[in-house]
Each structure stands twice: as C-alpha cells, then as structure tokens.
Motif scaffolding. Structure first.
Motif, PDB file in Angstrom:
ATOM      1  N   MET A  13      -4.526  13.392 -12.273  1.00 47.40           N
ATOM      2  CA  MET A  13      -3.972  14.716 -12.008  1.00 47.40           C
ATOM      3  C   MET A  13      -5.063  15.655 -11.502  1.00 47.40           C
ATOM      4  O   MET A  13      -6.132  15.737 -12.098  1.00 47.40           O
ATOM      5  N   ILE A  14      -4.780  16.335 -10.414  1.00 51.15           N
ATOM      6  CA  ILE A  14      -5.741  17.278  -9.864  1.00 51.15           C
ATOM      7  C   ILE A  14      -5.168  18.689  -9.789  1.00 51.15           C
ATOM      8  O   ILE A  14      -5.835  19.611  -9.314  1.00 51.15           O
ATOM      9  N   SER A  15      -3.934  18.864 -10.237  1.00 49.12           N
ATOM     10  CA  SER A  15      -3.308  20.176 -10.196  1.00 49.12           C
ATOM     11  C   SER A  15      -2.441  20.357 -11.427  1.00 49.12           C
ATOM     12  O   SER A  15      -2.243  19.422 -12.206  1.00 49.12           O
ATOM     13  N   GLY A  16      -1.891  21.556 -11.574  1.00 49.05           N
ATOM     14  CA  GLY A  16      -1.066  21.838 -12.732  1.00 49.05           C
ATOM     15  C   GLY A  16      -1.881  21.967 -14.001  1.00 49.05           C
ATOM     16  O   GLY A  16      -3.117  21.955 -13.990  1.00 49.05           O
ATOM     17  N   ALA A  17      -1.173  22.062 -15.121  1.00 51.77           N
ATOM     18  CA  ALA A  17      -1.854  22.199 -16.407  1.00 51.77           C
ATOM     19  C   ALA A  17      -2.688  20.976 -16.729  1.00 51.77           C
ATOM     20  O   ALA A  17      -3.770  21.079 -17.319  1.00 51.77           O
ATOM     21  N   ALA A  18      -2.208  19.776 -16.355  1.00 55.27           N
ATOM     22  CA  ALA A  18      -2.935  18.536 -16.656  1.00 55.27           C
ATOM     23  C   ALA A  18      -4.238  18.443 -15.885  1.00 55.27           C
ATOM     24  O   ALA A  18      -5.195  17.828 -16.342  1.00 55.27           O
ATOM     25  N   GLY A  19      -4.276  19.042 -14.698  1.00 53.40           N
ATOM     26  CA  GLY A  19      -5.480  18.971 -13.881  1.00 53.40           C
ATOM     27  C   GLY A  19      -6.409  20.155 -14.034  1.00 53.40           C
ATOM     28  O   GLY A  19      -7.383  20.271 -13.272  1.00 53.40           O
TER      29      GLY A  19
END
Length: 853
Positions: free
Chosen positions: A296-302
C-alpha cells in the motif's frame, strides 16, 4: 542556611509573611475569576445534556478559557468542570450506539458538532489537571471506553479521534509519586523511541505530589488493571485497523493517533510482568501493519507516519517485555557490562548480593500496592455480554493476566517474533520513505541494546538490516547507522558480533546470485550493500582469511561471475528489456564515449605497456587524449558498468557489486603478509581469458570457420565468460587505487564522531534522560595500502601478467564486423548471428577500459 536566617532577622520576618499573603491573595483572586467564568459555561452544559442542541456557543468559549488558563487555577475546579463533560459524553455515546437505539428511541440526539467540541474540551482539561483518585480515574476510563467502542458508521472521525486524544492526555498526566519504594518507578514516563516531532509533554502541565497515598500509575501497572490495559490495547489496534478496511475513506490521522497513544500506554505501564500476556496479539497486529505497508502506498494503510509509529511501537513493546535485564534470570544468564557477553554464572559475589538486596523491596512494594488498591478494584465497570452496564471486578471471571516468563516461554516467543520480523524488516530497509527507514534504524538499535539475549534468534536479522542502512541514500540515516556500527565493532563490542558477522557473510554469499538475478532490484541492491558493509567493517584480514584457500577463493569469484555474466542479460521483465535496449543503433556506445583517462597509482604501467604492444590501439589512445579534458569536466569514473549489465540492474547495483570486488583487490594489498596472493587470486578469472586464447589458436590450426567455432559447444560461452572475467579483474585492480580508497572513506566515514556520543533512542529515552555511549572510531588505516618494496614488485608483476593476456594478438584479431571477417577469411562470409560480433566488441571494450585507467 545561616545567611538566610541573618537576612530574615535583618529585613524582618514580617516582610516575608506579607509577601506570602499577597501571593495567596492574588491566587485567590485568580481562582475566583476562573470560577466566575467557568460557572455559567458548566451550567449551560448541564442544561445541554438534558436538552441537546445542534450548536452551543458556550463550548468554543469554554475551550478558549481552558486553553488560556494556567493548570494551578483550573485544578481546584477539576471535579466541578469534569462532571458536565462526562454527562454530555455519555449522552453523545448513548444516542449514537446502535445497541441503545434498538433498545429505546427516547435518546435525544447530540449533534456531531457538540460531541466533537466536548471531547476537545475534555482533552484540554485532562492535559492540565490531574485525577485525584483511582475511583475517579476508573470512572473517566469507563466513559472513554464506551466512546472508543463506537464504529465509523456511528460516530464521526473527529469524535473518535478526540476520544483517543483524551485517553492519551489522561495517561500523560499520570506521574510517579514521591514514594521511592512504589512500583511506579518502573514506568518509562514516555516512549523510549519518541522522536522530537512527537513530543507529548504539554506546556504548563501541573505536576504534583500525591498526598492521599494512592498512586494512579502504580494501579495502572498492577494486575488489577490488566483487563483494562488489555482492552485499551485491543481498542487502539482495532481503531487503527478499521481505518485500513475503509480504503481511501479511512483516516490516516486517526491511525497515527491510535499508534501514538498505544505507545504512551505501553510506556506508562512499562513493566514486562504487566505486558507479557498481551505480547502475541500486539506483535502480530503490528506485523500485519508492516506487512500491509509493503503493498500500500496510499490511504490510511500507506501513511508514512503511521508506519513509522508502528515500527517504533513494535520495538518499544519488545524492548519492555523481552528486555535482557528483566528476563536473564529466566534464561539462567547474567549480562556483563560489555555488549553481548553472557555467562551461566554471576560475575561476582557483589552482583549476587545486589540482586538479593532488591528482593525485599520488590516484595514489599507488591504488598503495598495490593493494600492500596484492594478496595479500588471493584470500581471499574465494563459491559457484560448482554451489553448492560455493571461494575464487576476487573479481573473477575477472566483468569490471570500474568505470564511466567520461563526459559521455554522466552524461547518460544522469540521464535515467533523472529518469524514476523523476518517477513517485514528486510522490506522496510528498502522502503521509499526516509522517515520509515529512520524509524527502523532506531528500532533496530534499541532492540540490539535491550534484547540482545532474548532475541538472539533475530540478532543476525537486525545486523543485516543495519548493514543496509549504513549505506542508505539519506546522509542522516547512514551517518547514524555508521556510528552505531562502529560501536558494535569497537573494542567493547567486536568480540560479540564476529560470529554473527561470519554467519551473515556466508549466507549473503550463498543467496547472492539468486537475489541479484531475481525480479526485485531494490531487494537485490539491499542484499549487495549488506555484503559490502559486512566486508568493509570486518576489515581486510576477514576477507583474506576467507580467500586463503584456492577453493573458497574460486567459489567466491564464481559467484560474482554468475551475477555479472552476460547469460543473465535477459532475466528481467520484458518491459525492462524494451526500455533499456536501444533501437537499431548498436549494442553499446561507441569508443568515443570512453573519455575518462585516469592513471591510478602504479597502474600507469598498463598505459605504457599497452602503447608499445599493438599498433591496433593507437587510434583508441588518440581518441582518449582528445577527450581527456572533457572527461575530467564530466567527472566520468572508470571502470564503468559493462553494457550488458543494464538488463540485470542499474548503476547502483553494479556499483555495489563492483565495490565488493574492489575490496577484494584492496584486501590483498593491505597486508604485507599477503605478498603474492594477489597474483594467485587474479589467476582465477584470468584463466577464462587464457582458455579463450587457446580456443582461438586451435581454431586457426584446424582452419575452422568462425560460425562453426562460435556455435561449437562451449566456444560462444567461453567468449562471454572472458568478458565477465575481464570486468572482474578491472574492478579488483581499480580497488587498489587511491581513488577507490577515497570513495570507500566517503561512503563509510560520513560521520566523524571522534569522541561524540550517541543515544540509545531517537531523542527521548526512559525517564526522559538519554542513555549515551561513546563508540570507538573504526581505524581507517586498516584499508590503507603501504606498498613495500616486495609488495610493489609483486603488484607490478601481476599487472604485467594481466597485460600480457589482455594484449594477446588472438584476442584483438577476433572479428568485430563482417568486413573484418571478410579480410581475415578471404572467402565468402556465411550467415553469422549479430551476437557473435556483440560478444567480441564487449570483450574489447572491457579490455580497453583497463588501458585507460
């Protein structure tokens, strides 16, 4: 004291008492003013809890008052102000809870704006005022727990984030009491790896001395509070995980706040006894966070900040539960003052007696805690399975939350932890964000210092990651990693990492071809950089010992021949092949691009010998002379990456591989005892060139055609092996140059620490005071070359032997195109594949590079 008494007698005690009275009057006036301002706001909040509105102007005004008032003025009215806050918080939770809605529809809706404003005010109040008793803390915790249980569909993001901040503010205001025998002294106060940007000490916080005899921090550390601690650990981890499941709608800020608050909770509890029971769940959840971050590179996970918080939080939890000091008795070990030393017996009678002295104090403190909190246990309320509120004993019906940290438990736990770390840490080493890699460094340093014995299975993993960070692209990270690496290899630590370094070296060599020829270039680069760092810090004697045997030396160079071989030119993806391959121009840049003439050390012998050997090279030398000034301006460095390697990896990967080969050549000349060993080692790759010459001579003797010769089993392969061997020889010889030594100094000596100290943590350690060490600087002279008369003679003989093979007429008479082939054969040229000419041209280019530098 005598001077003070004389001053009182001279000036008169009445003046002092008068000053005190004036101060008290000012304090009373300040308190009266604060109360007169608080009273109408609190009354309005009480009315608001009974008759909710969508908006209340008193909440922003009250928040401003709380922020502007000093803690000592607010503390007398803490209970008065807290009461309406908790009532409104209850009302906000009750009207949002899905379960309460299904049971009754009488709940009046508290708007999001009002609910968010209340938790904001509550956070500010908890920042500045301390709780007065265990009972009061239990009540506040209960209210916050119900609020934290609300899901994203039930409460707004701001409200849920505000609840977590309130809990953190409550924790930060729990301070150690004045009782020196209290167990609260084991609290860390703040997370051990806390960065400056995360400083959590609010300005103007009122610190106090407990008078009632109730230590809230000690209660939080007791087994009576274990259920509440475990529940909040679960709530915070779940809150962070929920934001990931929401995809791009998830809040990165809420995820960050959850992890940061969990770190504060762990630090405030601070004891292995209180946290060991929850270790499997906490560590597995953190490992899940780090595993998800790989994809993951974006969002909350990233979120980079969230990943950094997770790394530090995981390390801090392990540093508390699996710290050596708290578990060596279970392992039947005793830690010496030096790093990594262990023994099955105590070091001295004095240390044994010191341990005995601590036993009565620990037992007395435990009994005192039980007596103090004996009646407070029953006051914490939870939710029963039916959802009804009740006030049972914290630990009632739940069993014990205590774990006996025996040798079996430690070994089993460390084994599971090692599996989780092995699956995540290597990928974090190559993570694109500098902040994440920086957090990983501090985590590794803390774990090596605190958990050297208990996490012995992971020690080599930590050292491998540290080796990768030593040559990190970030100057800040690499300098810090080099400081710590030099400490490990210093007089106090080197003896204890030699075995691990040797094991790491063997494993890295074994896995090198598979990693380099794999599909993940970032992992390949990290792997090669780890090997380069291991060799550099181990010193030339370490490498010489490994290359002492002709068999091990041949295996070592065969590994690099495989990594640099042209047979691996098309192992990458098709897109990479298309993007790197030129159109119909040629296989490589023209000889005009070989602009850099750099005569290094004694290798000017190469140039002079080459110019007198073959007139065929005259044109190449003239081109080199014309472009010397231009080459210096462009700062080109020779030797350069071979043209075929572009399909395997980039310049960085080749530079790391070449660096290892340069250290091989440098190690062979750094010690006078290795006289003549350079010639023995260079004979290994030189053998492929000699075999090629013999093959060409045999072809001429049998008058075999070039096409038949190239396609004959082994001939075409030998031509490519010769090019790879020349590339290896070039790098080994270039390693002996002063320029190569300077390049290694710039790479591995970024931080000139010379007496400087490094801390065990980023900025803040246990108790807020950093623990410092003074590492010894690695002796740079170990890689310096001192060419004595004998070694200088061996070096020149070795260079001459290489030149003799390089300038052999059979090598340079190999045809580079169809016209030259026609001139040699005098007959009609058969259909010969272009790979034949490409391989020959590559071999000539590699040899030409040697003549230039």
């Amino acid at each position: 004291m005598d001077m003070a008494e004389s001053f009182v007698r001279i000036t008169g005690g009445s003046a002092v008492s008068q000053a005190r009275e004036e101060d008290e009057e000012e304090d009373d006036e300040e308190k009266s003013r604060i109360f007169s301002q608080l009273k109408p706001y609190c009354l309005e909040l009480l009315e608001l809890s009974q008759n909710p509105k969508k908006y209340a102007s008193s909440i922003p005004a009250l928040l401003h008052l709380l922020r502007s008032s000093p803690p000592n003025s607010l503390q007398p009215f803490f209970d008065y102000t807290l009461f309406p806050f908790l009532l409104l918080l209850d009302a906000a939770v009750d009207c949002r809870s899905s379960q309460n809605k299904s049971e009754s529809s009488n709940y009046k809706r508290v708007s999001d704006k009002v609910a968010e404003g209340i938790v904001e005010c509550l956070e500010e109040l908890l920042k500045k005022c301390h709780l007065s008793s265990v009972d009061q803390m239990v009540v506040v915790l209960k209210k916050l727990t119900y609020a934290a249980l609300l899901s994203p569909s039930e409460a707004s993001e701001e409200f849920r984030e505000g609840v977590i901040k309130c809990f953190r503010a409550l924790l930060l205001n729990l301070h150690r009491c004045s009782n020196q025998s209290c167990l609260c002294k084991q609290s860390l106060d703040l997370p051990m790896l806390l960065a400056t940007r995360d400083m959590l000490i609010p300005n103007g916080t009122l610190k106090f001395d407990l008078e009632q005899g109730e230590c809230l921090l000690a209660f939080l550390q007791s087994e009576a509070a274990s259920a509440a601690v475990g529940h909040w650990l679960s709530l915070l981890l779940k809150a962070a995980d929920t934001e990931v499941t929401r995809g791009h709608r998830g809040s990165a800020n809420l995820r960050i706040e959850s992890f940061l608050t969990l770190r504060v909770l762990v630090a405030k509890v601070g004891t292995a006894d209180a946290l060991a029971f929850f270790l499997p769940g906490v560590v597995s959840q953190f490992a899940k966070v780090l595993h998800i971050s790989k994809a993951m590179i974006s969002g909350a996970a990233g979120s980079v900040e969230a990943i950094d918080q997770a790394i530090r939080g995981l390390a801090e939890y392990l540093m508390i539960v699996l710290q050596d000091d708290a578990n060596l008795s279970g392992l039947d070990m005793y830690k010496d003052d030096s790093f990594g030393h262990k023994s099955n017996k105590y070091k001295s009678t004095t240390s044994f007696l010191e341990e005995l002295r601590q036993l009565p104090l620990k037992a007395q403190s435990r009994r005192m805690l039980e007596n103090v909190n004996g009646e407070s246990i029953n006051s914490v309320s939870t939710k029963t399975e039916s959802g009804e509120k009740s006030s049972p004993n914290l630990g009632k019906g739940m069993g014990s939350f205590h774990v006996d940290r025996t040798k079996v438990w430690i070994q089993k736990t460390s084994g599971h932890v090692n599996k989780l770390l092995c699956a995540t840490f290597p990928y974090i080493c190559v993570y694109q964000s500098k902040k994440v890699r920086h957090g990983l460094f501090f985590a590794i340093r803390g774990l090596l210092l605190k958990c050297n014995f208990t996490l012995e299975k992971s020690k080599q993993l930590f050292l491998e990651c540290l080796c990768a960070l030593v040559v990190d692209d970030s100057e800040e990270i690499s300098a810090a990693a080099q400081d710590f690496m030099e400490y490990l290899f210093s007089a106090s630590g080197k003896h204890h990492v030699e075995h691990d370094i040797a094991a790491i070296f063997s494993r890295l060599i074994e896995k090198l071809p598979k990693t380099v020829l794999g599909s993940d270039e970032s992992l390949a680069l990290s792997h090669v950089q780890q090997l380069l760092t291991v060799i550099y810090y181990s010193g030339p004697q370490f490498l010489l010992h490994h290359l002492q045997s002709p068999v091990t030396a041949a295996r070592f160079l065969d590994v690099f021949a495989l990594c640099l071989s042209q047979n691996s030119a098309f192992t990458g993806s098709l897109s990479k092949l298309v993007s790197t391959r030129s159109s119909s121009v040629g296989y490589l840049p023209s000889v005009d691009e070989l602009k850099g003439l750099r005569i290094v050390g004694d290798s000017e012998v190469l140039h002079s010998a080459a110019s007198s050997k073959s007139s065929k090279l005259t044109g190449i030398h003239e081109i080199g002379k014309q472009h010397t000034a231009e080459a210096r301006q462009a700062n080109f460095e020779l030797p350069r990456m071979p043209p075929w390697f572009v399909y395997v990896g980039g310049q960085k990967l080749y530079k790391a591989l070449a660096g290892i080969l340069r250290l091989v050549g440098l190690s062979l000349m750094a010690d006078y005892k290795s006289e003549g060993h350079l010639s023995v080692i260079t004979d290994i790759p030189l053998g492929y060139l000699r075999k090629l010459v013999l093959e060409v001579r045999q072809k001429e003797y049998t008058k075999e055609s070039w096409q038949s010769w190239y396609h004959r089993t082994g001939s075409g392969q030998l031509l490519r092996q010769a090019s790879t061997a020349v590339c290896i020889l070039n790098e080994m010889i270039f390693g002996i140059s002063g320029q190569a030594v300077d390049a290694f100094t710039r790479m591995f000596q970024k931080s000139k620490i010379k007496g400087a100290e490094f801390q065990e943590s980023d900025d803040v350690s246990s108790g807020g005071q950093p623990h410092k060490h003074k590492p010894a600087v690695l002796d740079e002279s170990v890689w310096k070359i001192a060419l004595q008369k004998g070694s200088r003679g061996h070096f020149i003989d070795c260079i001459g032997k290489i030149l003799h093979e390089y300038l052999c007429s059979e090598v340079w008479e190999l045809p580079v195109d169809h016209p030259s082939l026609l001139m040699q054969s005098g007959a009609e040229v058969e259909d010969i594949t272009s790979y034949f000419f490409c391989d020959i041209a590559m071999l000539h280019q590699e040899i030409t590079l040697t003549l230039f530098f």
